[in-house]
Design an enzyme around this catalytic site. Structure first.
Site, short mmCIF file in Angstrom:
data_model
loop_
_atom_site.label_atom_id
_atom_site.label_comp_id
_atom_site.label_asym_id
_atom_site.label_seq_id
_atom_site.Cartn_x
_atom_site.Cartn_y
_atom_site.Cartn_z
N MET A 176 0.85 -1.18 0.00
CA MET A 176 0.00 0.00 0.00
C MET A 176 0.89 1.24 0.00
SD MET A 176 -3.10 -1.26 0.10
CE MET A 176 -4.11 0.16 0.54
N ASN A 177 0.43 2.27 -0.68
CA ASN A 177 1.10 3.57 -0.69
C ASN A 177 2.46 3.54 -1.39
OD1 ASN A 177 0.80 6.31 -0.07
ND2 ASN A 177 2.12 6.17 1.71
N ASP A 195 -5.24 -1.98 -13.15
CA ASP A 195 -5.02 -1.59 -11.76
C ASP A 195 -5.61 -2.65 -10.83
OD1 ASP A 195 -3.90 0.22 -9.92
OD2 ASP A 195 -5.84 1.15 -9.54
N GLU A 196 -5.11 -2.71 -9.59
CA GLU A 196 -5.59 -3.67 -8.59
C GLU A 196 -5.58 -5.10 -9.15
OE1 GLU A 196 -5.81 -2.68 -5.68
OE2 GLU A 196 -6.31 -0.54 -5.74
#
Length: 204
Positions: A11-12, A90-91
């Site tokens: 994440m991030n 994405d994802e």
């Protein structure tokens, strides 16, 4: 030859921002792109959203039953005569293993570069099925790095889940960030051990 790429990180780590930058670069060169996001990621609906506040609509919101090879083929036919940039996903951790194979087929048979961005592991340090298949089949793997969110300045390796402000080691594999009091923080191994608890095989 076109390739299947997997760019992964915690994440991030700038995964969505990286995808949007790649999209911008393709379009600046007048190349056509197709942006896909799995429907399982309900955050921002049919859009991509970065922590910097940049937002963009996706071209296809993919359900688990969608055949992404056929989606790619139809898209290629629709832009006949125009320069192909690639497919951006994405994802990608939320793809099914079959969909990863379909994207590989699109790269190999249709000669379309496919760039997938996503998490490698979940909050229990277990690999996502879609990510596992990408790690097995992608031509190119690239780790997007970020620092530990606990402030120790080490590289983050894991995604820790907080519910109502407390770290947890239970729950479904998929629970979307910033929904139902769920949030995630990227941690190095040491901080994960100290703040969250035992890592995988250490749990008894």
């Amino acid at each position: 030859m076109a390739k299947l790429y997997f760019r992964y990180g915690t994440m991030n780590s700038g995964k969505t921002a990286g995808l949007l930058m790649a999209a911008h670069n393709f379009e600046e060169s007048h190349q056509q792109i197709l942006i896909i996001k799995p429907a399982l990621d309900s955050k921002a609906g049919g859009a991509l959203y970065t922590r910097m506040g940049i937002e963009r609509q996706v071209d296809h919101l993919a359900s688990p039953s969608d055949d992404l090879y056929q989606i790619a083929k139809q898209w290629l036919e629709s832009i006949h005569g125009k320069t192909v940039g690639g497919i951006l996903v994405d994802e990608a951790q939320f793809l099914t293993t079959a969909q990863v194979d379909q994207l590989l087929l699109a790269a190999l048979k249709l000669n379309i570069p496919v760039l997938c961005y996503g998490l490698r592991t979940d909050f229990l340090t277990k690999v996502f099925p879609g990510s596992a298949r990408l790690l097995e089949t992608a031509h190119t793997l690239e780790e997007l790095k970020t620092m530990c969110g606990a402030g120790c300045r080490r590289k983050a390796n894991f995604n820790a889940r907080k519910v109502n402000g407390k770290f947890v080691l239970h729950g479904e594999q998929v629970s979307i960030d910033n929904q139902d009091d769920v949030e995630y923080i990227a941690l190095c191994g040491q901080c994960f051990l100290e703040l969250v608890g035992p890592i995988d095989g250490q749990r008894h």
